[in-house]
Design an enzyme around this catalytic site. Structure first.
Site, mmCIF file in Angstrom:
data_model
loop_
_atom_site.group_PDB
_atom_site.id
_atom_site.type_symbol
_atom_site.label_atom_id
_atom_site.label_comp_id
_atom_site.label_asym_id
_atom_site.label_seq_id
_atom_site.Cartn_x
_atom_site.Cartn_y
_atom_site.Cartn_z
ATOM 1 N N CYS A 6 22.471 17.080 50.900
ATOM 2 C CA CYS A 6 21.817 18.064 50.020
ATOM 3 C C CYS A 6 20.367 17.664 49.739
ATOM 4 C CB CYS A 6 22.635 18.156 48.734
ATOM 5 S SG CYS A 6 21.828 18.994 47.363
ATOM 6 N N CYS A 41 19.436 17.454 46.063
ATOM 7 C CA CYS A 41 20.082 16.268 45.482
ATOM 8 C C CYS A 41 19.228 15.028 45.745
ATOM 9 C CB CYS A 41 21.469 16.053 46.087
ATOM 10 S SG CYS A 41 22.657 17.379 45.774
#
Length: 126
Positions: free
Chosen positions: A30, A33
């Site tokens: 991600c 993230c």
């Protein structure tokens, strides 16, 4: 305090035994993230009185499902065992620092009273 990695087995104990816990639900693939990770780590180092946990949603899929994670990163905050914040998306350092201060400043007597009122209302509807 440095961030800690939390598994499904450790999650309940982490929430139960600590006054304030922030949880970052993330995954290695991600992009947002990865952008949020250094912010999370930096802010965690400024608050020794708060637990900053990370949950790898790939490794802990049952925990992520139980927590209702549908998008990552998702940040949750618990205070005195009560979920007081949950939001998907990365925050910048200023936003995250302000959130930590806001959670620290909550009137928990009022929060617990609201939770009790909601539970009583739900019990009355059953």
């Amino acid at each position: 305090m440095a961030t800690i990695n939390v598994t499904e087995a450790q999650f309940p104990q982490t929430i139960e035994e600590n006054d304030i816990v922030f949880v970052d639900f993330w995954a290695d693939w991600c992009g947002p993230c990865k952008q949020f990770a250094p912010v999370y780590d930096a802010v965690s180092s400024e608050h020794a009185d708060v637990v900053f946990a990370k949950v790898d949603t790939e490794a802990e899929q049952r925990l992520a499902a139980a927590a209702g994670i549908s998008s990552i990163p998702t940040l949750m905050a618990f205070r005195e065992k009560v979920l007081v914040f949950s939001q998907a998306g990365a925050l910048n350092a200023t936003q995250f620092s302000e959130l930590v201060q806001a959670v620290k400043g909550l009137d928990m007597k009022e929060v617990h009273a609201q939770v009790a009122a909601q539970q009583a209302q739900q019990a009355g509807q059953e």
